[in-house]
Design a protein around this motif. Structure first.
Motif, PDB file in Angstrom:
ATOM      1  N   SER A 103      48.854  35.468  41.433  1.00  0.00           N
ATOM      2  CA  SER A 103      49.129  36.783  40.844  1.00  0.00           C
ATOM      3  C   SER A 103      49.331  37.861  41.905  1.00  0.00           C
ATOM      4  CB  SER A 103      48.010  37.184  39.889  1.00  0.00           C
ATOM      5  OG  SER A 103      46.808  37.369  40.594  1.00  0.00           O
ATOM      6  N   THR A 104      48.714  37.696  43.072  1.00  0.00           N
ATOM      7  CA  THR A 104      48.892  38.681  44.143  1.00  0.00           C
ATOM      8  C   THR A 104      50.029  38.324  45.084  1.00  0.00           C
ATOM      9  OG1 THR A 104      47.242  37.567  45.514  1.00  0.00           O
ATOM     10  CG2 THR A 104      46.468  39.392  44.121  1.00  0.00           C
ATOM     11  N   GLY A 105      50.610  37.141  44.895  1.00  0.00           N
ATOM     12  CA  GLY A 105      51.745  36.737  45.721  1.00  0.00           C
ATOM     13  C   GLY A 105      51.356  36.156  47.062  1.00  0.00           C
ATOM     14  N   THR A 106      50.105  35.773  47.238  1.00  0.00           N
ATOM     15  CA  THR A 106      49.668  35.208  48.516  1.00  0.00           C
ATOM     16  C   THR A 106      49.581  33.682  48.502  1.00  0.00           C
ATOM     17  OG1 THR A 106      47.344  35.474  47.894  1.00  0.00           O
ATOM     18  CG2 THR A 106      48.367  37.281  49.117  1.00  0.00           C
ATOM     19  N   LEU A 107      49.899  33.073  47.377  1.00  0.00           N
ATOM     20  CA  LEU A 107      49.873  31.610  47.293  1.00  0.00           C
ATOM     21  C   LEU A 107      51.167  31.072  47.888  1.00  0.00           C
ATOM     22  CD1 LEU A 107      48.165  29.233  46.230  1.00  0.00           C
ATOM     23  CD2 LEU A 107      49.468  29.368  44.120  1.00  0.00           C
ATOM     24  N   ASP A 108      51.045  30.256  48.934  1.00  0.00           N
ATOM     25  CA  ASP A 108      52.222  29.737  49.635  1.00  0.00           C
ATOM     26  C   ASP A 108      53.014  28.758  48.781  1.00  0.00           C
ATOM     27  OD1 ASP A 108      51.610  31.235  51.881  1.00  0.00           O
ATOM     28  OD2 ASP A 108      50.470  29.609  52.815  1.00  0.00           O
ATOM     29  N   LYS A 157      40.665  30.939  42.110  1.00  0.00           N
ATOM     30  CA  LYS A 157      41.165  31.461  43.381  1.00  0.00           C
ATOM     31  C   LYS A 157      42.683  31.284  43.484  1.00  0.00           C
ATOM     32  CE  LYS A 157      40.659  30.980  48.369  1.00  0.00           C
ATOM     33  NZ  LYS A 157      40.065  30.203  49.450  1.00  0.00           N
ATOM     34  N   TYR A 160      44.404  33.775  41.231  1.00  0.00           N
ATOM     35  CA  TYR A 160      44.380  35.102  41.850  1.00  0.00           C
ATOM     36  C   TYR A 160      45.430  35.200  42.953  1.00  0.00           C
ATOM     37  CZ  TYR A 160      42.831  39.119  44.540  1.00  0.00           C
ATOM     38  OH  TYR A 160      42.803  40.302  45.221  1.00  0.00           O
ATOM     39  N   GLN A 161      45.501  34.167  43.784  1.00  0.00           N
ATOM     40  CA  GLN A 161      46.484  34.168  44.863  1.00  0.00           C
ATOM     41  C   GLN A 161      47.906  34.168  44.319  1.00  0.00           C
ATOM     42  OE1 GLN A 161      45.327  30.737  47.143  1.00  0.00           O
ATOM     43  NE2 GLN A 161      44.082  31.963  48.563  1.00  0.00           N
TER      44      GLN A 161
END
Length: 101
Positions: free
Chosen positions: A58-63, A52, A55-56
């Motif tokens: 790679s999508t740029g949603t990991l803070d 998870k 994935y975050q």
């Protein structure tokens, strides 16, 4: 001034899936199997968290990108624990199989 002192609980009460009656385990599976199941579930859960986080990232949603390296370390530690448990169990089985009755 109030002091809160808690009693020290026996170690076997903290093992997963155990209900201890004195020094004997309650009905159910063996404590050995419960420990292995818990270790396997821990590895699976940590691998899911890593997937998870990857994935975050790679999508740029990991803070916090450092969170991924922490999760990777946790997954590595849980896998190492499982491998060590397996090796100790195999060593114990090998030792027991050499005993002549």
């Amino acid at each position: 001034m109030s002091t809160n002192i808690q009693a020290i609980a026996p170690l076997w009460e903290s093992f997963p899936g155990t209900k201890v009656q004195g020094t004997e385990k309650a009905q159910g599976g063996s404590m050995f199997a419960d420990i292995f199941k818990s270790a396997i579930e821990n590895v699976r859960a940590s691998e899911d968290v890593v997937a998870k986080a990857e994935y975050q990232l790679s999508t740029g949603t990991l803070d916090n990108p450092a969170q991924l390296s922490l999760e990777l370390y946790k997954a590595s530690a849980s896998m190492s624990l499982l491998v060590n448990l397996r090796q100790k169990a195999l060593d114990a089985y090998s030792e027991l199989s050499r005993i002549n009755l």
